[in-house]
Design a protein around this motif. Sequence first.
Motif, PDB file in Angstrom:
ATOM      1  N   GLU A  30      18.678  -2.673   2.485  1.00 23.54           N
ATOM      2  CA  GLU A  30      19.021  -3.920   3.160  1.00 23.54           C
ATOM      3  C   GLU A  30      19.008  -3.795   4.675  1.00 23.54           C
ATOM      4  O   GLU A  30      19.090  -4.793   5.381  1.00 23.54           O
ATOM      5  N   GLU A  31      18.901  -2.571   5.179  1.00 21.27           N
ATOM      6  CA  GLU A  31      18.860  -2.421   6.634  1.00 21.27           C
ATOM      7  C   GLU A  31      17.431  -2.566   7.142  1.00 21.27           C
ATOM      8  O   GLU A  31      16.468  -2.529   6.379  1.00 21.27           O
ATOM      9  N   GLU A  32      17.304  -2.742   8.437  1.00 16.03           N
ATOM     10  CA  GLU A  32      15.989  -2.905   9.057  1.00 16.03           C
ATOM     11  C   GLU A  32      15.159  -1.640   8.846  1.00 16.03           C
ATOM     12  O   GLU A  32      15.671  -0.525   8.936  1.00 16.03           O
ATOM     13  N   VAL A  33      13.884  -1.844   8.563  1.00 14.53           N
ATOM     14  CA  VAL A  33      12.938  -0.733   8.409  1.00 14.53           C
ATOM     15  C   VAL A  33      11.762  -0.994   9.338  1.00 14.53           C
ATOM     16  O   VAL A  33      11.247  -2.105   9.410  1.00 14.53           O
ATOM     17  N   PHE A  34      11.354   0.052  10.047  1.00 15.77           N
ATOM     18  CA  PHE A  34      10.127  -0.012  10.842  1.00 15.77           C
ATOM     19  C   PHE A  34       9.322   1.232  10.522  1.00 15.77           C
ATOM     20  O   PHE A  34       9.868   2.332  10.465  1.00 15.77           O
ATOM     21  N   ALA A  35       8.008   1.060  10.323  1.00 17.18           N
ATOM     22  CA  ALA A  35       7.154   2.196   9.958  1.00 17.18           C
ATOM     23  C   ALA A  35       5.982   2.367  10.909  1.00 17.18           C
ATOM     24  O   ALA A  35       5.371   1.397  11.354  1.00 17.18           O
ATOM     25  N   GLN A  36       5.676   3.608  11.185  1.00 15.37           N
ATOM     26  CA  GLN A  36       4.443   4.005  11.846  1.00 15.37           C
ATOM     27  C   GLN A  36       3.589   4.553  10.712  1.00 15.37           C
ATOM     28  O   GLN A  36       3.902   5.601  10.153  1.00 15.37           O
ATOM     29  N   ILE A  37       2.561   3.788  10.285  1.00 18.21           N
ATOM     30  CA  ILE A  37       1.865   4.095   9.029  1.00 18.21           C
ATOM     31  C   ILE A  37       0.610   4.944   9.187  1.00 18.21           C
ATOM     32  O   ILE A  37       0.016   5.338   8.193  1.00 18.21           O
ATOM     33  N   GLY A  38       0.198   5.225  10.402  1.00 19.88           N
ATOM     34  CA  GLY A  38      -0.946   6.104  10.612  1.00 19.88           C
ATOM     35  C   GLY A  38      -2.201   5.613   9.917  1.00 19.88           C
ATOM     36  O   GLY A  38      -2.558   4.441  10.004  1.00 19.88           O
ATOM     37  N   TYR A  39      -2.851   6.492   9.186  1.00 22.22           N
ATOM     38  CA  TYR A  39      -4.128   6.178   8.535  1.00 22.22           C
ATOM     39  C   TYR A  39      -3.981   5.577   7.135  1.00 22.22           C
ATOM     40  O   TYR A  39      -4.972   5.424   6.433  1.00 22.22           O
ATOM     41  N   SER A  40      -2.763   5.251   6.752  1.00 24.12           N
ATOM     42  CA  SER A  40      -2.580   4.596   5.451  1.00 24.12           C
ATOM     43  C   SER A  40      -3.239   3.226   5.484  1.00 24.12           C
ATOM     44  O   SER A  40      -3.240   2.558   6.508  1.00 24.12           O
ATOM     45  N   ASP A  41      -3.803   2.814   4.345  1.00 24.25           N
ATOM     46  CA  ASP A  41      -4.417   1.482   4.320  1.00 24.25           C
ATOM     47  C   ASP A  41      -3.546   0.454   3.603  1.00 24.25           C
ATOM     48  O   ASP A  41      -3.869  -0.731   3.576  1.00 24.25           O
ATOM     49  N   TYR A  42      -2.422   0.885   3.061  1.00 23.22           N
ATOM     50  CA  TYR A  42      -1.471  -0.062   2.487  1.00 23.22           C
ATOM     51  C   TYR A  42      -0.689  -0.704   3.629  1.00 23.22           C
ATOM     52  O   TYR A  42      -0.169  -0.011   4.506  1.00 23.22           O
ATOM     53  N   GLU A  43      -0.633  -2.032   3.625  1.00 18.26           N
ATOM     54  CA  GLU A  43       0.102  -2.751   4.664  1.00 18.26           C
ATOM     55  C   GLU A  43       1.384  -3.327   4.067  1.00 18.26           C
ATOM     56  O   GLU A  43       1.320  -4.207   3.195  1.00 18.26           O
ATOM     57  N   PRO A  44       2.536  -2.837   4.517  1.00 19.41           N
ATOM     58  CA  PRO A  44       3.817  -3.304   3.982  1.00 19.41           C
ATOM     59  C   PRO A  44       3.996  -4.813   4.132  1.00 19.41           C
ATOM     60  O   PRO A  44       3.574  -5.404   5.132  1.00 19.41           O
ATOM     61  N   LYS A  45       4.639  -5.395   3.148  1.00 18.42           N
ATOM     62  CA  LYS A  45       4.882  -6.839   3.135  1.00 18.42           C
ATOM     63  C   LYS A  45       6.316  -7.181   3.510  1.00 18.42           C
ATOM     64  O   LYS A  45       6.596  -8.285   3.954  1.00 18.42           O
ATOM     65  N   ASN A  46       7.229  -6.239   3.335  1.00 18.34           N
ATOM     66  CA  ASN A  46       8.649  -6.529   3.481  1.00 18.34           C
ATOM     67  C   ASN A  46       9.316  -5.854   4.670  1.00 18.34           C
ATOM     68  O   ASN A  46      10.539  -5.917   4.805  1.00 18.34           O
ATOM     69  N   TYR A  47       8.552  -5.187   5.519  1.00 17.44           N
ATOM     70  CA  TYR A  47       9.121  -4.586   6.726  1.00 17.44           C
ATOM     71  C   TYR A  47       8.037  -4.479   7.792  1.00 17.44           C
ATOM     72  O   TYR A  47       6.843  -4.536   7.502  1.00 17.44           O
ATOM     73  N   ARG A  48       8.499  -4.350   9.025  1.00 19.81           N
ATOM     74  CA  ARG A  48       7.575  -4.293  10.160  1.00 19.81           C
ATOM     75  C   ARG A  48       6.935  -2.898  10.251  1.00 19.81           C
ATOM     76  O   ARG A  48       7.543  -1.903   9.879  1.00 19.81           O
ATOM     77  N   TYR A  49       5.728  -2.871  10.783  1.00 23.45           N
ATOM     78  CA  TYR A  49       5.013  -1.608  10.913  1.00 23.45           C
ATOM     79  C   TYR A  49       3.968  -1.702  12.015  1.00 23.45           C
ATOM     80  O   TYR A  49       3.617  -2.791  12.477  1.00 23.45           O
ATOM     81  N   LYS A  50       3.478  -0.569  12.397  1.00 20.78           N
ATOM     82  CA  LYS A  50       2.363  -0.458  13.325  1.00 20.78           C
ATOM     83  C   LYS A  50       1.601   0.800  12.921  1.00 20.78           C
ATOM     84  O   LYS A  50       2.212   1.775  12.478  1.00 20.78           O
ATOM     85  N   LYS A  51       0.294   0.772  13.048  1.00 19.07           N
ATOM     86  CA  LYS A  51      -0.494   1.953  12.655  1.00 19.07           C
ATOM     87  C   LYS A  51      -0.090   3.172  13.486  1.00 19.07           C
ATOM     88  O   LYS A  51       0.215   4.225  12.941  1.00 19.07           O
ATOM     89  N   PHE A  52      -0.156   3.033  14.802  1.00 18.35           N
ATOM     90  CA  PHE A  52       0.171   4.153  15.688  1.00 18.35           C
ATOM     91  C   PHE A  52       1.076   3.672  16.810  1.00 18.35           C
ATOM     92  O   PHE A  52       0.993   2.519  17.227  1.00 18.35           O
ATOM     93  N   LEU A  53       1.919   4.559  17.292  1.00 14.88           N
ATOM     94  CA  LEU A  53       2.832   4.274  18.387  1.00 14.88           C
ATOM     95  C   LEU A  53       2.514   5.189  19.550  1.00 14.88           C
ATOM     96  O   LEU A  53       2.178   6.365  19.337  1.00 14.88           O
ATOM     97  N   ASP A  54       2.627   4.655  20.763  1.00 12.29           N
ATOM     98  CA  ASP A  54       2.477   5.563  21.901  1.00 12.29           C
ATOM     99  C   ASP A  54       3.788   6.336  22.056  1.00 12.29           C
ATOM    100  O   ASP A  54       4.779   6.075  21.363  1.00 12.29           O
ATOM    101  N   ARG A  55       3.807   7.288  22.938  1.00 15.34           N
ATOM    102  CA  ARG A  55       4.947   8.187  23.100  1.00 15.34           C
ATOM    103  C   ARG A  55       6.249   7.425  23.383  1.00 15.34           C
ATOM    104  O   ARG A  55       7.297   7.724  22.811  1.00 15.34           O
ATOM    105  N   ASP A  56       6.178   6.420  24.262  1.00 12.42           N
ATOM    106  CA  ASP A  56       7.379   5.651  24.611  1.00 12.42           C
ATOM    107  C   ASP A  56       7.876   4.816  23.434  1.00 12.42           C
ATOM    108  O   ASP A  56       9.082   4.752  23.187  1.00 12.42           O
ATOM    109  N   GLU A  57       6.956   4.169  22.722  1.00 12.44           N
ATOM    110  CA  GLU A  57       7.343   3.369  21.550  1.00 12.44           C
ATOM    111  C   GLU A  57       8.020   4.260  20.507  1.00 12.44           C
ATOM    112  O   GLU A  57       9.053   3.904  19.946  1.00 12.44           O
TER     113      GLU A  57
END
Length: 158
Positions: A30-57
């Motif tokens: 039930e808590e917030e989830v954020f994912a850095q998914i890299g080269y995965s091709d599955y795109e989450p439907k129920n939480y936020r994500y980004k393929k890659f993050l820069d160092r600051d992110e």
Amino acid sequence: MIFVTLGSQKFQFNRLLKEIDRLVGEKKIEEEVFAQIGYSDYEPKNYRYKKFLDRDEFSNIMNKCDKVITHGGTGAIISAVKKGKKVIAVARLKEFEEHVDNHQLQIVNEFLRMNFINSVNKIEQLGEIILCIDKCKFEKYESNTKAIIESIDEFINN
């Protein structure tokens, strides 16, 4: 907040992303989830994500979260443990085409043995581990970099 980080190697980890998506969708997370998914091709439907993050992110999200779910990469585990995060590691497995071999099992088991993290051997256990991770007491990571440098310095100077 839970931060899911899957590294930057050219391997997918859809199995983990799908399980987290299922758990969030069923309100078992039930808590917030954020994912850095890299080269995965599955795109989450129920939480936020980004393929890659820069160092600051990456650093900002790592600082905001209290839990990290990660693959069995040494760098990912150590960066979270150093910051005192509750870490759940899931090894990438060859049988799911997530890596070329199962060496991440050894890495995860060693961190588990040293009581720095918790781990999931079967993806179906993830929900249970997330529910109890806050109660887990882990060893505090202490870098031995200074001792290594002092040892090298002493060797060079003697």
